[in-house]
Design an enzyme around this catalytic site. Structure first.
Site, PDB file in Angstrom:
ATOM      1  N   HIS A   1       0.841  -1.190   0.000  1.00  0.00           N
ATOM      2  CA  HIS A   1       0.000   0.000   0.000  1.00  0.00           C
ATOM      3  C   HIS A   1       0.891   1.261   0.000  1.00  0.00           C
ATOM      4  O   HIS A   1       0.676   2.186  -0.784  1.00  0.00           O
ATOM      5  CB  HIS A   1      -0.930  -0.032   1.213  1.00  0.00           C
ATOM      6  N   GLU A   2       1.888   1.268   0.868  1.00  0.00           N
ATOM      7  CA  GLU A   2       2.779   2.440   0.948  1.00  0.00           C
ATOM      8  C   GLU A   2       3.548   2.640  -0.357  1.00  0.00           C
ATOM      9  O   GLU A   2       3.695   3.763  -0.842  1.00  0.00           O
ATOM     10  CB  GLU A   2       3.772   2.290   2.110  1.00  0.00           C
TER      11      GLU A   2
ATOM     12  N   ASP B   1      -4.637   1.136  -2.090  1.00  0.00           N
ATOM     13  CA  ASP B   1      -5.221  -0.180  -1.789  1.00  0.00           C
ATOM     14  C   ASP B   1      -5.300  -1.028  -3.057  1.00  0.00           C
ATOM     15  O   ASP B   1      -4.965  -2.213  -3.049  1.00  0.00           O
ATOM     16  CB  ASP B   1      -6.644  -0.027  -1.209  1.00  0.00           C
TER      17      ASP B   1
ATOM     18  N   HIS C   1       1.458   4.302  -2.916  1.00  0.00           N
ATOM     19  CA  HIS C   1       1.425   5.769  -2.816  1.00  0.00           C
ATOM     20  C   HIS C   1       2.562   6.381  -3.630  1.00  0.00           C
ATOM     21  O   HIS C   1       2.389   7.381  -4.313  1.00  0.00           O
ATOM     22  CB  HIS C   1       1.573   6.215  -1.356  1.00  0.00           C
TER      23      HIS C   1
ATOM     24  N   GLU D   1      -5.977   6.951  -1.169  1.00  0.00           N
ATOM     25  CA  GLU D   1      -5.971   5.741  -0.332  1.00  0.00           C
ATOM     26  C   GLU D   1      -6.575   4.553  -1.091  1.00  0.00           C
ATOM     27  O   GLU D   1      -6.038   3.451  -1.051  1.00  0.00           O
ATOM     28  CB  GLU D   1      -6.745   5.968   0.971  1.00  0.00           C
TER      29      GLU D   1
END
Ligand SMILES: [Zn+2]
Length: 411
Positions: free
Chosen positions: A275-276, A357, A279, A353
């Site tokens: 997930h990070e 995801d 980003h 977000e």
């Protein structure tokens, strides 16, 4: 005219506080007695009641603190308190920069000291009661001292430079100030982990082992150069778990809280990491940085239109255009606009977000991410059923239920 501006400021503050209290009230009312169907089994019954209690206590506490600070500011405004402090510091020193530094020093310190009982109560009563707090009074107080010192040094330096630019360059000072602030924020984006974090926390490179191997394997699959994975000792202060991405280019690093590593399985940790990385891959950090720079530019431009007008300073009881008095009046008047930009940033952040995801889900990690999000919600005693309007105004992340729904559809 000055009088009208003063009343406008007071009215804006009252309206904003009333609105916030109302939002928090409908949010509290929106609580559901029963856990929503897809989230059944996340909380044990008594944990669910505990999370409700936690929300209630926080809502009441938030109401009291915001009423207290509103009262203080309105009192300062209506009694000419800002002018009083200004006149006092003006009698002590000559230079306009020193006057401004002393002015903000006095006001800032007073605000911090008055707020201290509230933060102490929050940390050592509320957070302790619900099992979150791990900090000692000693750590708490040294943290505060370091924060104040950092703010005084950095804030003081930047403020002095900006006032100096204003006095030298007049109407175009905002462009120069914009440049200065942009450079400073770029510098801290790059060196935050090296310069600021070590003052408060210990960061150690993630050691070789099952987790490191799993993460390296994933990074390779994702085509992501990942040299810097650090573990931070968040447990020194709180049981809350977190992970974040910071820096740019070669300075980029992923930081995992030790509390997160304790809480999640290796597979779940890889999902959080994915997930990070999502980003970063979707350029969210760069977008955030650019939007921040643009907002600063807008703010400084608007400020430059008003700062030389005596009427702003007169509204607060000082006769001639004074940088620091104008700045306070401007900041108070700017709050509706900053609420708007805040809504926009939250909207964008929630969209980001979902995208991060989805990035993790593309690697088959949807289930692992879902179970880690559930665990983290319980760990934080999160509100499972916030009011949609409260979410719209204040949430930087979609709710747990919204994220789980999307993840399910990605499977
Ligand atoms: Zn995220």
């Amino acid at each position: 005219m000055a009088q009208t501006i003063l009343y406008l400021i007071v009215a804006l503050m009252l309206l904003e506080t009333l609105f916030e209290q109302w939002l928090s009230w409908i949010n509290a009312k929106h609580w559901s007695e029963h856990i929503p169907e897809p989230l059944q089994g996340i909380y044990a019954n008594d944990e669910y009641l505990k999370s409700r209690q936690y929300q209630k206590v926080n809502q009441r506490f938030g109401m009291i603190t915001s009423a207290f600070s509103l009262l203080l500011i309105i009192l300062m405004l209506l009694t000419g308190g800002f002018a009083l402090v200004h006149n006092w510091v003006s009698s002590l020193v000559e230079s306009s920069i020193l006057i401004a530094l002393l002015f903000f020093g006095v006001i800032g310190l007073a605000a911090e000291l008055l707020g201290l009982p509230f933060t102490l109560y929050d940390t050592f009563v509320i957070e302790t009661r619900f099992g979150f707090n791990k900090t000692t009074l000693r750590t708490f107080l040294t943290d505060k001292l370091k924060e104040w010192l950092l703010t005084a040094l950095l804030g003081g330096a930047i403020l002095s430079l900006i006032i100096w630019l204003w006095e030298k360059s007049g109407a175009y000072f905002w462009l120069l100030a914009w440049g200065v602030i942009t450079l400073v924020s770029l510098f801290f984006t790059l060196f935050y982990s090296n310069l600021i974090v070590p003052l408060f926390n210990k960061q150690t490179p993630l050691e070789a082992g099952e987790l490191k191997t799993a993460i390296d394997e994933f990074a390779q699959k994702a085509g992501f150069q990942l040299k810097n994975i650090f573990v931070i000792d968040g447990s020194k202060r709180s049981t809350r778990a977190n992970a974040y991405f910071t820096g740019l280019g070669p300075k980029k690093r992923i930081v995992l809280y030790d509390t997160l590593i304790k809480e999640l399985s290796t597979h779940e940790l890889v999902a959080v990491l994915a997930h990070e990385i999502g980003h970063y891959k979707k350029k969210h950090s760069v977008t955030g940085l650019i939007l921040g720079v643009l907002q600063t530019g807008l703010l400084l431009f608007l400020f430059s239109l008003f700062v030389s007008e005596p009427v702003l300073s007169q509204a607060l009881g000082v006769d001639e255009a004074t940088f620091h008095i104008g700045l306070i009046a401007f900041a108070l008047l700017y709050s509706p606009l900053s609420m708007l930009t805040g809504i926009g940033m939250n909207l964008l952040s929630r969209k980001h977000e979902y995208q991060a995801d989805a990035y993790a889900a593309d690697f088959g990690l949807a289930d692992a991410l879902a179970s880690s999000l559930k665990k983290l919600s319980v760990n934080n005693l999160s509100n499972l059923t916030p009011h949609p309007w409260y979410v719209f105004f204040h949430y930087s992340h979609p709710t747990l239920l919204q994220r789980l729904n999307r993840l399910q559809n990605m499977n």
